[in-house]
Design a protein around this motif. Structure first.
Motif: not given
Length: 202
Positions: A68, A70, A94-95, A113-115, A118, A120, A150
């Motif tokens: 992702t 963001p 990137f995440p 994965e983003m959470r 990061t 976010y 984001a």
């Protein structure tokens, strides 16, 4: 006139691709020759379209991956820096990570994965498509998402093996980072390219 020529060229290219006479290999036999929590190796016996037989074609059977990109309302891209033992360096990317396609959709995997990496979150997840990192030997694909507007919502929860530094980078500065070889992971370069194209044409 230039736009017209470009449109015609793209049209002819699509025709050429659709008229291809290439054929896939025929799989005669598949065996898992090694498997543990981290690695699965598959040995295939295949027959090529020209009749040749290969009885020792080895594949890395891997789960699907989601990455992702963001971007905040202020135009900052959220990136992560972490050590990757395969390359034995600290990489800027990137995440993202693997997900089990039979248990989780690419969208849910991307948000997770983003959470985790990061903290976010985004309500505007745009699917950019999927690519293949090494289709010669790897069985999986990589799904790309652009996370618009984001914002930080959680505290990061990285895996026990991950030591991640979260940084903000101006989206407009990313080409210079790529040019300077500061971003040198294929997936990161590919998702930036697709995100930039999406933002330009939409």
């Amino acid at each position: 006139m230039q736009n017209f020529c470009s449109t015609v060229s793209i049209f002819l290219l699509k025709i050429a691709i659709n008229m291809s006479h290439l054929e896939p290999w025929k799989v005669l036999k598949s065996d898992i020759v090694f498997h543990n929590k981290w690695v699965t190796i598959q040995q295939d016996t295949v027959r090529l379209p020209n009749g040749n037989l290969i009885d020792d074609y080895f594949l890395n059977v891997r789960p699907e991956v989601v990455i992702t990109l963001p971007i905040t309302k202020g135009g900052k891209a959220i990136m992560v820096r972490q050590y990757k033992h395969g390359g034995k360096e600290i990489f800027l990317e990137f995440p993202g990570g693997v997900f089990e396609a039979d248990k989780e959709t690419p969208l849910k995997g991307g948000l997770r994965e983003m959470r985790e990496e990061t903290g976010y979150y985004s309500d505007e997840m745009i699917y950019l498509g999927k690519v293949f990192d090494d289709p010669t030997k790897d069985t999986n694909c990589i799904h790309f998402f652009l996370a618009k507007n984001a914002f930080k919502k959680f505290e990061p929860e990285p895996d026990p093996t991950e030591n991640i530094e979260v940084i903000e980078v101006s989206f407009e500065e990313i080409p210079e980072l790529i040019k300077a070889n500061k971003i040198r992971v294929c997936g990161a370069i590919a998702i930036y390219t697709m995100a930039a194209m999406h933002l330009k044409f939409n």
